[in-house]
Design an enzyme around this catalytic site. Structure first.
Site, short mmCIF file in Angstrom:
data_model
loop_
_atom_site.label_atom_id
_atom_site.label_comp_id
_atom_site.label_asym_id
_atom_site.label_seq_id
_atom_site.Cartn_x
_atom_site.Cartn_y
_atom_site.Cartn_z
N CYS A 4 0.84 -1.20 0.00
CA CYS A 4 0.00 0.00 0.00
C CYS A 4 0.88 1.26 0.00
O CYS A 4 1.75 1.42 0.85
CB CYS A 4 -0.92 -0.02 1.22
SG CYS A 4 -1.77 1.54 1.49
N CYS A 7 0.64 3.20 3.28
CA CYS A 7 1.34 2.50 4.37
C CYS A 7 2.85 2.70 4.23
O CYS A 7 3.55 2.81 5.24
CB CYS A 7 0.99 1.02 4.37
SG CYS A 7 -0.64 0.66 5.06
N ASP A 30 -0.82 16.56 -0.54
CA ASP A 30 -1.07 15.77 -1.75
C ASP A 30 0.02 16.09 -2.79
O ASP A 30 0.39 17.24 -2.99
CB ASP A 30 -2.46 16.09 -2.32
CG ASP A 30 -2.93 15.04 -3.30
OD1 ASP A 30 -3.86 14.29 -2.97
OD2 ASP A 30 -2.35 14.95 -4.41
N ASN A 87 -13.37 10.15 -1.03
CA ASN A 87 -13.75 9.34 -2.19
C ASN A 87 -13.81 7.87 -1.80
O ASN A 87 -12.87 7.34 -1.21
CB ASN A 87 -12.73 9.55 -3.31
CG ASN A 87 -12.78 10.94 -3.91
OD1 ASN A 87 -13.85 11.54 -4.02
ND2 ASN A 87 -11.63 11.47 -4.31
N GLY A 93 -14.16 7.80 -7.81
CA GLY A 93 -12.81 7.99 -8.34
C GLY A 93 -11.72 7.69 -7.33
O GLY A 93 -10.63 8.25 -7.42
N HIS A 98 -6.29 3.09 0.61
CA HIS A 98 -6.04 3.28 2.05
C HIS A 98 -6.87 4.51 2.38
O HIS A 98 -6.60 5.59 1.82
CB HIS A 98 -4.54 3.49 2.32
CG HIS A 98 -4.20 3.67 3.78
ND1 HIS A 98 -3.21 2.91 4.41
CD2 HIS A 98 -4.67 4.53 4.72
CE1 HIS A 98 -3.10 3.31 5.67
NE2 HIS A 98 -3.98 4.29 5.88
N HIS A 100 -8.52 7.81 3.03
CA HIS A 100 -7.88 9.11 3.19
C HIS A 100 -8.91 10.22 3.05
O HIS A 100 -9.76 10.18 2.16
CB HIS A 100 -6.74 9.31 2.19
CG HIS A 100 -7.11 9.02 0.77
ND1 HIS A 100 -7.20 7.74 0.27
CD2 HIS A 100 -7.44 9.84 -0.25
CE1 HIS A 100 -7.55 7.79 -1.01
NE2 HIS A 100 -7.72 9.06 -1.35
P1 AMP Z 1 -8.21 9.39 -4.40
O1 AMP Z 1 -8.41 9.63 -5.87
O2 AMP Z 1 -9.31 9.92 -3.53
O3 AMP Z 1 -7.89 7.94 -4.11
O4 AMP Z 1 -6.95 10.27 -3.99
C1 AMP Z 1 -5.65 9.80 -4.03
C2 AMP Z 1 -4.77 11.02 -3.86
O5 AMP Z 1 -3.46 10.60 -3.49
C3 AMP Z 1 -4.63 11.87 -5.14
O6 AMP Z 1 -5.07 13.19 -4.88
C4 AMP Z 1 -3.14 11.80 -5.43
O7 AMP Z 1 -2.63 13.01 -5.97
C5 AMP Z 1 -2.55 11.49 -4.07
N1 AMP Z 1 -1.27 10.82 -4.08
C6 AMP Z 1 -0.90 9.75 -4.80
N2 AMP Z 1 0.36 9.39 -4.51
C7 AMP Z 1 0.81 10.27 -3.56
C8 AMP Z 1 2.04 10.43 -2.84
N3 AMP Z 1 3.09 9.61 -3.04
N4 AMP Z 1 2.13 11.44 -1.96
C9 AMP Z 1 1.09 12.28 -1.75
N5 AMP Z 1 -0.10 12.16 -2.38
C10 AMP Z 1 -0.23 11.18 -3.28
ZN ZN Z 2 -2.33 1.22 3.66
#
Ligand code: AMP
Ligand code: ZN
Length: 114
Positions: A4, A7, A30, A87, A93, A98, A100
Site C-alpha cells: 500500500c 502504508c 497531496d 472518495n 474515483g 487506504h 484518506h
Molecule cells: P483518491 O483519488 O481519492 O484515491 O486520492 C488519491 C490522492 O493521493 C490523489 O489526490 C493523489 O494526488 C494522491 N497521491 C498519490 N500518490 C501520492 C504520494 N506519493 N504522496 C502524496 N499524495 C499522493
Molecule cells: Zn495502507
C-alpha cells in the site's frame, strides 16, 4: 499493508511533506494538489475505504475530523473555508485504497462537485 502506497508513507519508505503526525494518524500534502491547500489525512491503521469502517472505528473517525479542524487552522484556511472529500470506491474515483480524507482549501470551491 505491504504494497500500500500510503502504508509506505507511514513507514517512511516513501517521502512526503508531513504536516501532522501522532500515534493514530498522519497528514501530508497531496503530491498533485487540486487547491492551494490540499492535505491528505489518514489513519495509520490500514483500511481500504470507508466501506471497511465499522463501529469499532467510530472514535477514530471523530478523532480524524477534530485533527482536520486543527490542521485547517494550522494551514490558515479555517476562517476562509475548506472542503473535506472522502472518495469511496470507483464511482467516486478512489485511486488509493487506504482510506484518506482530502482537506482542500485556499480557493473558492464549486458546487456540485464534478
Ligand atoms: P483518491 O483519488 O481519492 O484515491 O486520492 C488519491 C490522492 O493521493 C490523489 O489526490 C493523489 O494526488 C494522491 N497521491 C498519490 N500518490 C501520492 C504520494 N506519493 N504522496 C502524496 N499524495 C499522493
Ligand atoms: Zn495502507
Amino acid at each position: 499493508m505491504e504494497d500500500c502506497l500510503f502504508c509506505k508513507i507511514i513507514r517512511k519508505e516513501l517521502p512526503a511533506n508531513v504536516v501532522y503526525e501522532d500515534d493514530l494518524i498522519i497528514a501530508f500534502d497531496d503530491i498533485n494538489p487540486k487547491a492551494p491547500v490540499h492535505t491528505l489525512v489518514i489513519p495509520k491503521e490500514h483500511f481500504s475505504s470507508l466501506n471497511d469502517i465499522t463501529e469499532a472505528q467510530h472514535a477514530l473517525m471523530g478523532y480524524i475530523l477534530l485533527k482536520i479542524q486543527m490542521i485547517a487552522d494550522k494551514k490558515g484556511i479555517a476562517e476562509s473555508g475548506y472542503r473535506i472529500v472522502l472518495n469511496t470506491a470507483s464511482d467516486a474515483g478512489q485511486d488509493v485504497f487506504h482510506i484518506h480524507f482530502h482537506l482542500l482549501g485556499g480557493r473558492r470551491m464549486t458546487w456540485p462537485p464534478g
